[in-house]
Structure formats: structure tokens, C-alpha cells
Design a protein around this motif. Structure first.
Motif, PDB file in Angstrom:
ATOM      1  N   UNK A   8      27.069 -60.871   4.950  1.00 32.02           N
ATOM      2  CA  UNK A   8      27.232 -60.077   5.410  1.00 32.02           C
ATOM      3  C   UNK A   8      27.574 -58.397   4.730  1.00 32.02           C
ATOM      4  N   UNK A  11      24.563 -57.182   3.451  1.00 36.74           N
ATOM      5  CA  UNK A  11      23.828 -56.737   4.595  1.00 36.74           C
ATOM      6  C   UNK A  11      24.171 -55.143   4.904  1.00 36.74           C
ATOM      7  N   UNK A  15      22.458 -51.943   4.117  1.00 37.55           N
ATOM      8  CA  UNK A  15      21.998 -51.078   5.448  1.00 37.55           C
ATOM      9  C   UNK A  15      22.461 -49.589   5.047  1.00 37.55           C
ATOM     10  N   UNK A  18      20.202 -48.032   2.999  1.00 38.41           N
ATOM     11  CA  UNK A  18      19.425 -47.110   3.867  1.00 38.41           C
ATOM     12  C   UNK A  18      19.526 -45.872   4.233  1.00 38.41           C
TER      13      UNK A  18
ATOM     14  N   UNK B 165      10.822 -67.911  18.344  1.00 38.52           N
ATOM     15  CA  UNK B 165      11.708 -66.608  18.160  1.00 38.52           C
ATOM     16  C   UNK B 165      12.336 -66.502  16.717  1.00 38.52           C
ATOM     17  N   UNK B 168       8.948 -63.909  15.734  1.00 36.34           N
ATOM     18  CA  UNK B 168       9.036 -62.989  16.956  1.00 36.34           C
ATOM     19  C   UNK B 168      10.128 -61.902  16.029  1.00 36.34           C
ATOM     20  N   UNK B 169      11.408 -61.944  16.065  1.00 38.16           N
ATOM     21  CA  UNK B 169      12.710 -61.011  15.792  1.00 38.16           C
ATOM     22  C   UNK B 169      12.439 -60.065  14.372  1.00 38.16           C
ATOM     23  N   UNK B 172       9.251 -57.820  14.786  1.00 42.19           N
ATOM     24  CA  UNK B 172       9.583 -56.956  15.289  1.00 42.19           C
ATOM     25  C   UNK B 172      10.751 -56.198  14.068  1.00 42.19           C
ATOM     26  N   UNK B 173      11.880 -56.843  13.568  1.00 38.50           N
ATOM     27  CA  UNK B 173      12.079 -56.182  12.500  1.00 38.50           C
ATOM     28  C   UNK B 173      10.775 -55.124  11.493  1.00 38.50           C
ATOM     29  N   UNK B 176       8.564 -52.116  12.926  1.00 42.67           N
ATOM     30  CA  UNK B 176       9.919 -50.971  13.253  1.00 42.67           C
ATOM     31  C   UNK B 176       9.841 -50.308  12.143  1.00 42.67           C
TER      32      UNK B 176
ATOM     33  N   UNK C  23      19.093 -52.309  12.331  1.00 42.16           N
ATOM     34  CA  UNK C  23      18.688 -53.760  11.286  1.00 42.16           C
ATOM     35  C   UNK C  23      20.226 -54.519  10.869  1.00 42.16           C
ATOM     36  N   UNK C  26      20.299 -57.041  13.827  1.00 42.17           N
ATOM     37  CA  UNK C  26      19.147 -57.597  13.961  1.00 42.17           C
ATOM     38  C   UNK C  26      19.246 -58.700  12.854  1.00 42.17           C
ATOM     39  N   UNK C  27      20.341 -58.018  11.953  1.00 39.68           N
ATOM     40  CA  UNK C  27      20.872 -59.146  10.577  1.00 39.68           C
ATOM     41  C   UNK C  27      21.777 -60.460  11.083  1.00 39.68           C
ATOM     42  N   UNK C  28      23.301 -59.979  11.012  1.00 40.40           N
ATOM     43  CA  UNK C  28      24.054 -59.903  11.101  1.00 40.40           C
ATOM     44  C   UNK C  28      24.559 -60.655  12.176  1.00 40.40           C
ATOM     45  N   UNK C  32      21.488 -64.128  20.392  1.00 40.80           N
ATOM     46  CA  UNK C  32      20.134 -63.381  20.803  1.00 40.80           C
ATOM     47  C   UNK C  32      19.481 -62.294  21.246  1.00 40.80           C
ATOM     48  N   UNK C  35      21.027 -59.584  18.625  1.00 37.84           N
ATOM     49  CA  UNK C  35      19.449 -58.907  18.083  1.00 37.84           C
ATOM     50  C   UNK C  35      18.651 -58.751  18.758  1.00 37.84           C
ATOM     51  N   UNK C  36      17.766 -58.673  20.903  1.00 35.34           N
ATOM     52  CA  UNK C  36      17.449 -57.939  20.730  1.00 35.34           C
ATOM     53  C   UNK C  36      18.245 -57.214  21.064  1.00 35.34           C
ATOM     54  N   UNK C  39      17.025 -54.388  18.016  1.00 37.48           N
ATOM     55  CA  UNK C  39      15.658 -54.211  18.425  1.00 37.48           C
ATOM     56  C   UNK C  39      15.421 -53.369  18.757  1.00 37.48           C
ATOM     57  N   UNK C  82      10.654 -61.175  24.431  1.00 38.36           N
ATOM     58  CA  UNK C  82      11.820 -61.904  23.188  1.00 38.36           C
ATOM     59  C   UNK C  82      12.917 -62.182  24.405  1.00 38.36           C
TER      60      UNK C  82
END
Lengths: 224, 485, 105
Positions: A8, A11, A15, A18, B165, B168-169, B172-173, B176, C23, C26-28, C32, C35-36, C39, C82
Motif C-alpha cells: 500500500x 502504491x 500514485x 504520477x 472481474x 475487467x478492472x 478499465x484501469x 483510462x 488509481x 482501485x489498487x488498494x 469491488x 473499485x468501480x 474507476x 462491472x
């Protein structure tokens, strides 16, 4: 416990880096008017009076066509994932809900139609209109004075594909008429664009409702 | 390359998009007729693609300005050597997969869904190959993602759903990140058309950021090491008719886009260090995927790990692009050889799995002896994956090694050879038991067309071995950036 | 004039921040639904950056507006798929999150 935390932190650091890099680069972007000039020059041949509509339905009509295709495909994906059996009506007593629906739905349909219609000359268009229609549909689905039929029936499949079908027919017509795929004869551009927009708005509205319904899975309670 | 000029009337590029789209719409309206519609569409698509490829061969690239609006205002369809090659590959693999699926999904109650999703995926891939506009490419990418995710999820069951799933995620990452790159490009240059952009871009921080965003986003979709985690569970648990499509074609779609972007927009950014980095990742994928394939105990995940390994070779286009003018063509030919071989292996694996009722590799020998056609096809394709003579895989690896030596980047030749040895080891592990003496049993009944289409696909992977020179010549007719080859 | 530039810069910075926040989440974040949402937040960030490009020095550029409308519809569709998939994952595995031990990495 320490491993996820390390990832974490990594990340977050990545991030953050970035983000800083993006901000620095974005602030250096030059000021320019992009494609505003070519759009203005071509407006008199576009068939409509509003620039965004001209870009959406004419200059970059292919984008919009594929975007309607994305919506149609998403509906099919939702159908392939979820349940397709009928949804029973909701029994709500009292006049309030039905009365509200009876007044709001026609207003929404009128507003949606109006938004599509004015899209040719001012702010508005198929997407805005379709979204209003979709909202009305979602309201109807939530209130459900009648049970909803099993999907996907032929009629439903046809209406949700209508936008793509009409757009594709018009586009192929353009190809055969020598204006390029997705092109219009300048004299017919206005009529064709309005037809495409109307069909698209109906498909978008229905598509949004079907996507709203699409996620039902086995074991869901219809009335919570 | 000379460009044949803008075409006004009928256009191959437009037809190649329209035919599968019409098919997708028809199956959507009448899913019950899906199989027959798909077969007709597959044949017509192959026909139009052949026409398009011949057009490129004789007259050079075709650029079709959609709606008659020329770039930068409008969107262009660009049918050039690279696009024509990928379209042909997709049509040939697509035809055999369609035949296979006719037997596989048959008349099951919900088989219509497969045909709708497959034809949408086909139309989306064709649209992506032809699109010459960075934003339009984003829309086609999303179409490809949605259709392929749904194909994985058709298998239902926990592992397939979790895999789709995850896919898909991650997709999408990636999409984008790509779209952010598009926004940066538009902000900097005020254009979306690839060819217009290629003339305007100047190397700098902004272009490096765009390249990083787009490349990493597409790497995730291509499942390039270390972003490969989603591929094996996804392709391994998808329905048997979907796995060959995903592993042979969909992975190549994002590779194609990456290659296209580097050839047109970013050729000036390619440095030896980047070549070493990307080639190194590719080499790591070759080794890692090979080891995981050695360790897999079930057939379909085994084949999927082999895809992870073979995708690694695709990353070699970075060092090759830099070392030899046109060196990337060897990598594209390799992509085609892999697509044919991998489609065959997945089709045969699906047949064996259905015949045996399971896909535990240690217990498949009886069925493999009882199903000689599928096993033979799998053997041919396995030889292609290893790179044995008389297959497309041999020519592909020959071209890769030759390019590496010609460009004086011979360490990559070592990677190719070592990867071939690893592939030899795991393919032998797959096929070896079938050669031992023992009982043969055909298992459960299987539609004959499933086995014959697999054999047909295997024969194509042999025929590809004779098309090496012609492929490279077709790929020469590719529209690239001013500085790029 | 200065204020116009400032508005544009605020838009750009916020867009970049939203993108990066998305971002990160979404990763951490494991759930779900989060996460959606992440996005979608990433998408909003990209759209803000795109829209800033529309305010040129003298002319308003309509193309980014059209791109954003297209992008929004695509994002809605992807989110709907999703979410449908998420419900299906929950029905099959009992939880709306990806199993933490990825098979190999």
C-alpha cells in the motif's frame, strides 16, 4: 500484515509521483483553440446549427455510433450475466405514488423529446434526452405498477438496438451515396441527423433502464 | 510508404467494419439463428478482409475519411499493411473458431448469448485495427473489453467470475490510463488523428508521459509480465469456444495498438535502455510463463501459462524496432504464428476436456489416445509453439533470431532459443503420455466438427510457414510516423 | 485573463488529482464497489483535463465536449457491466471482493 501495508505504501508513493508528474506536465500545456477553426469552417455543411451536435452526429459521427454500440453491447452483457425472468408488480397502496408517476412520466417524455429536438440548434441532444427518458423508465421500474415481462423479447431487443440500426442504415446510405461511410448528403443531413437522434434517444433511454435492471442475480429479493 | 489516396466510393475498410457489425446486430435480434449467421458472417468477413489485403498489396494503404470529413476534423479508417495482416489473422482464426463453436455451443438453451458476444467482439476488433484516431481507438478498446469480459463470465462459477472481474478492472484501469494519454495529446497538439499527430509530436516530457500512460495501460491488457496475473485464471476458466479467441486474438489486439502507437507517435522515444527494459520484461515472461506451465496440473491453465510465456516474445518489438529498420515485422509474424498455434491447442484442449469430463493432465492420456484427430492437431500446434521445422512457429522464431543477429542485439536471440527449449519441455510434458502404450477411449460423444475444425486450424499454422516472405512484404505497406520504421 | 488561466489550472490540477486518487483506490481498496467507484473517479479526472482543452484563447472548441459526452456514456456502460458482474461474484463467492491470494503473484 506487514506485506499488504508495504504494497500500500508503495502504491501511494507511485500514485503520488504520477500525480506530481501529471500536474507539472499539465501546467505546461500550450493554449490553442484545438479543432475549433476547422469545425467553424465546416459548420455550414453539417446540417445542424450547434457545434457540439455537429461534431457528435456528423464530423465524429462514427464515435457516437460506436458509443451506441457500446451501450447495446453492455445491455447484452448484462443479459448474459443476470436473470431474465419476469419481475412481479410492486403492491403499493395509496394514490400518491401512482399519481406522481402519472404526472411525472409524461413530463419526462416531453422534456426528453424536447431536448432531442432542440439539440440541432442549441444545447441538448440525443444523450441528454435519452438520459431523461431513462430516468423516467427507472422511476417506472422502481414503482412497477405492472409486472415487467421476461427479457429479452424480440420487441425489446429491437428497440434497444434501434439507435445503432438507424445510424448504421444512414451510414451505409452515405457510403453508397459517395459521401463516405457515416456521411450524409448535405441536403438531407438535417433530417437524417434528427432521425438518428430520435432513434438514439429511445435506445439510450431503454438501454439505461435495462442496465439498471440488468444486475439481478439468482437469490435476489425483488422487493428487498 | 506512398498512400493510395482518399477513397470516395465503396471502401474495403468500411466493408470490413460493416459486415461483422451487421452480423452482431442480426444475432442480437434473432439469437436462435446465431450459429448460421455467424458462419455466413465469418465467410463474408474473410472475403472482405482478403479483398482489403489484396488492395493494400497492389495499391498501397487505403485511407477512408468517414463521412467525407478529412482529418483532423473527421475520423479516418486506415487500412495499411499492419492492419490488413491483423485483420486476415483474425478472420482466419475467427472462421475456424466459429466452426468449432458450432459444434461446441450447439443447440444449448442459452447458446445465442455466445454468438452475440462473439460477433460483437469480432466487429470491435476489426474496428480497432482500422481506426486511425486516438479517441476512436479508446471506444473500440472498450467494446473489445466488454465483449471479452462477458465471454469469460459465460462460464459462470466462482473462478471464472472472479477472473473476469479482475480482468475487467485491470482493463478499465488500462483504458483510462490510455484515455489520459489521449487527453494530454489533445491538450498539447489539438488533434486526435494518428497521422496528423505523428507529424506534430516532438519528443519531450509530455510525450514521454503519454507514452508511459498508454504503454503501461496496454501492457496490462496484453498481460505482459509483470501485469500478467489476470490472464491464466481468465483464459483457463473461460468456455472452450471462448479461450482460443481470447488467447489467440484479444491479447494481440492491445499488442497491435501498442505497436501502432510506437510506430507512429513515439518512434523518437525509443532508446536502447527502454529496449533493454521492455525486452527484459519479455524475457522474464518467457521464463516465468514456461516455469508455471511446467508446474500446472490442469490442461487449460497450462495452455494459458504458455500464452503468458509467448506474449513475452511480443515485447521484443521494442529492442528490434531500434536495432533494425522493419525489425518489428518479425514480431508481428510471430504473433500470427502464436495465434494459430494457440487457437489450435485451446480448441483441442476444450475437446479433450469435454470428452474426458475433466482437464487433469495426469489422467488425460486415455482420451488423448482415443481422440487421435485432436491429439494430432495438438501435436502440430505444440511443434509450432516450440518452433520445430515445417510450422509457422519455426519461420517466426527463425525471423526473430535473424533480426536479433542482424541488429547486433544477439542476447535476444538467446532468449528466443532458451524460450524454445522451455516450450519444448512443457509441450513434451503435455503430449508425452499420449505416446505411451495404453488403452485408448474416446470418452463422451463430441460433435465431429469440433475435431475437424481443430485440425484445420493446425494445418493453417503449417501453411503459415510458407507465407513468411509474403507477410513481411504486406507488412511493408504500413503507415508509420515520419521518423519511424 | 489571469482568472481565466487560474480556473483552467485549477481544473487541470484537480483532474490530475482525481485521476491519481482513483488509481490509488482501485489498487488498494479491496471492496469491488469501491473499485468501480474508483474507476469512475479516474474517468472524471480525465474528463476534467479534456474539458480544459476546450477553452482556447479565443474560440470555444466543441470537440472535447463531444468527446466527454461519448466518454461519459462509455463509462456508464462499463460501470453497469462491472456492477452486474460484482453482484454475480457476490452471489457465487459470498463476498464482493477479489480473493486476496492471487493465484500466482
Amino acid at each position: 500484515m506487514s506485506r499488504p501495508r508495504l504494497s500500500h505504501v508503495l502504491t501511494s508513493l507511485l500514485a503520488g509521483a504520477l500525480g506530481v508528474a501529471l500536474v507539472l506536465i499539465l501546467l505546461e500545456l500550450p493554449a490553442h483553440s484545438g479543432l475549433a477553426e476547422p469545425v467553424t469552417e465546416a459548420m455550414d455543411r453539417s446540417g445542424v446549427g450547434h457545434e457540439v451536435t455537429a461534431v457528435l452526429l456528423n464530423f465524429r459521427g462514427y464515435d457516437t455510433f460506436l458509443e451506441l454500440a457500446v451501450l447495446l453491447l453492455a445491455v447484452w452483457v448484462a443479459w448474459s450475466l443476470g436473470r431474465q425472468d419476469p419481475v412481479p408488480a410492486r403492491s403499493v397502496r395509496g394514490p400518491v405514488l401512482r399519481g406522481t408517476l402519472r404526472h411525472l412520466v409524461p413530463v419526462a417524455v416531453l422534456t426528453g423529446g424536447y431536448l432531442v429536438w432542440v439539440g440541432a440548434s442549441t444545447t441538448g441532444g440525443a444523450f441528454q434526452g435519452g438520459a431523461v427518458l431513462g430516468a423516467a423508465g427507472v422511476m417506472l421500474v422502481l414503482a412497477r405498477p405492472r409486472s415487467l415481462p421476461r427479457v429479452p423479447r424480440l420487441g425489446l431487443r429491437f428497440v434497444v438496438a434501434l439507435g445503432v440500426l438507424v445510424f448504421l442504415a444512414s451510414g451505409v446510405g452515405g457510403l453508397l451515396g459517395g459521401h463516405g461511410f457515416m456521411g450524409y448528403h448535405p441536403d438531407w443531413a438535417y433530417a437524417l441527423i434528427v432521425a438518428v437522434e430520435l432513434a438514439a434517444a429511445v435506445s439510450i433511454g431503454l438501454g439505461l433502464v435495462l442496465l439498471f435492471l440488468g444486475g439481478r442475480v439468482q437469490g435476489d429479493d425483488d422487493d428487498h | 510508404m506512398p498512400i493510395a489516396g482518399l477513397t470516395g466510393g465503396l471502401s474495403w475498410a468500411a466493408l470490413i467494419v460493416i459486415v461483422p457489425l451487421v452480423g452482431a446486430l442480426l444475432t442480437g435480434l434473432w439469437p436462435r439463428a446465431g450459429g448460421w449467421v455467424a458462419l455466413v458472417v465469418a465467410l463474408l468477413t474473410l472475403g472482405t478482409t482478403l479483398g482489403g489485403a489484396l488492395h493494400v498489396w497492389w495499391q498501397g494503404p487505403e485511407i477512408h475519411a468517414l463521412g467525407g470529413w478529412e482529418a483532423p476534423l473527421g475520423i479516418a479508417l486506415v487500412l495499411d499493411g499492419l492492419a490488413a495482416f491483423m485483420l486476415l489473422l483474425t478472420s482466419v482464426v475467427g472462421l475456424f473458431v466459429t466452426l468449432y463453436a458450432l459444434g461446441y455451443v450447439g443447440r444449448q438453451e442459452r447458446s445465442g448469448r455466445f454468438w452475440v458476444l462473439w460477433l460483437w467482439l469480432w466487429a470491435a476488433m476489426n474496428a480497432l485495427y482500422l481506426s486511425g484516431d486516438v479517441f476512436n481507438l479508446y471506444v473500440t478498446l472498450e467494446l473489445v473489453v466488454l465483449a471479452s469480459v462477458a465471454l469469460v463470465a459465460l462460464a459462470s462459477g466462482g473462478p471464472a467470475l472472479v477472473a473476469s472481474m479482475r480482468y475487467l478492472l485491470l482493463s478499465l484501469l488500462g483504458s483510462l490510463a490510455y484515455l489520459m494519454g489521449v487527453a494530454l495529446l489533445y491538450g498539447a497538439y489539438g488533434a486526435l488523428d494518428l497521422i496528423t499527430l505523428a507529424e506534430q509530436v516532438t519528443p519531450g516530457h509530455l510525450l514521454m508521459m503519454v507514452a508511459a500512460l498508454m504503454t503501461v495501460g496496454l501492457m496490462a491488457k496484453t498481460a505482459l509480465f509483470p501485469l500478467h496475473g489476470w490472464l491464466a485464471p481468465g483464459h483457463g476458466s473461460a468456455p472452450a469456444a471462448a479461450s482460443p479467441i481470447l488467447s489467440a486474438l484479444v491479447v494481440k489486439v492491445s499488442f497491435y495498438l501498442m505497436l501502432r502507437l510506437w510506430l507512429t507517435l513515439f518512434p523518437d522515444l525509443a532508446t536502447p535502455a527502454l529496449g533493454v527494459l521492455m525486452g527484459g520484461l519479455g524475457g522474464a515472461a518467457v521464463i516465468w510463463g514456461g516455469i508455471m506451465a511446467m508446474a500446472a496440473d490442469r490442461l487449460k491453465p497450462f495452455v494459458a501459462y504458455s500464452t503468458v510465456a509467448q506474449v513475452g516474445y511480443l515485447a521484443l518489438f521494442f529492442p528490434f524496432m531500434l536495432a533494425v529498420p522493419g525489425g518489428w515485422r518479425a514480431v508481428v509474424f510471430f504473433a500470427a504464428a502464436h495465434a494459430c498455434a494457440k487457437a489450435t491447442v485451446f480448441m483441442a484442449a476444450g475437446t479433450l476436456q469435454r470428452a474426458a469430463g475433466h482437464d487433469r493432465m495426469s489422467e488425460l492420456a486415455d482420451v488423448m489416445r482415443g481422440r487421435p484427430i485432436s491429439s494430432f492437431a495438438m501435436g502440430i500446434a505444440g511443434a509450432g509453439l516450440v518452433g520445430l521445422p515445417f510450422t509457422g512457429g519455426f519461420i517466426a522464431k527463425w525471423l526473430l533470431v535473424e533480426t536479433a543477429i542482424a541488429g547486433d542485439v544477439w542476447p535476444w536471440a538467446v532468449v528466443v532459443v532458451v524460450g524454445g527449449l522451455l516450450a519444448g519441455a512443457y509441450v513434451f510434458r503435455l503430449l508425452g503420455p499420449a505416446f505411451l502404450a495404453g488403452r485408448g477411449s474416446p470418452g463422451r460423444p463430441i460433435a465431429g466438427i469440433m475435431e475437424w475444425s481443430t485440425l484445420g486450424m493446425a494445418l493453417v499454422s503449417i501453411a503459415l510457414g510458407f507465407a513468411g516472405a509474403a507477410s513481411l512484404q504486406l507488412l511493408d505497406a504500413t503507415v508509420t510516423g515520419p521518423g519511424g520504421l | 485573463m489571469i482568472t481565466e488561466n487560474l480556473v483552467g489550472e485549477i481544473y487541470l490540477v484537480c483532474g490530475a488529482l482525481l485521476f491519481v486518487l482513483g488509481v490509488h483506490a482501485l489498487v488498494v481498496r479491496p471492496h469491488l464497489l469501491v473499485k468501480v467507484l474508483a474507476v469512475n473517479i479516474m474517468g472524471s479526472g480525465v474528463f476534467m483535463v479534456l474539458l480544459t482543452a476546450a477553452s482556447g484563447p479565443d474560440l470555444i472548441d466543441p470537440v472535447p465536449h463531444a468527446l466527454v459526452i461519448t466518454g461519459i456514456v462509455v463509462a456508464v456502460c462499463a460501470s453497469a457491466v462491472a456492477l452486474a458482474l460484482m453482484l454475480k461474484v457476490r452471489a457465487a463467492t459470498g463476498q464482493a471482493r477479489l480473493p486476496s491470494e492471487a493465484p500466482e503473484d
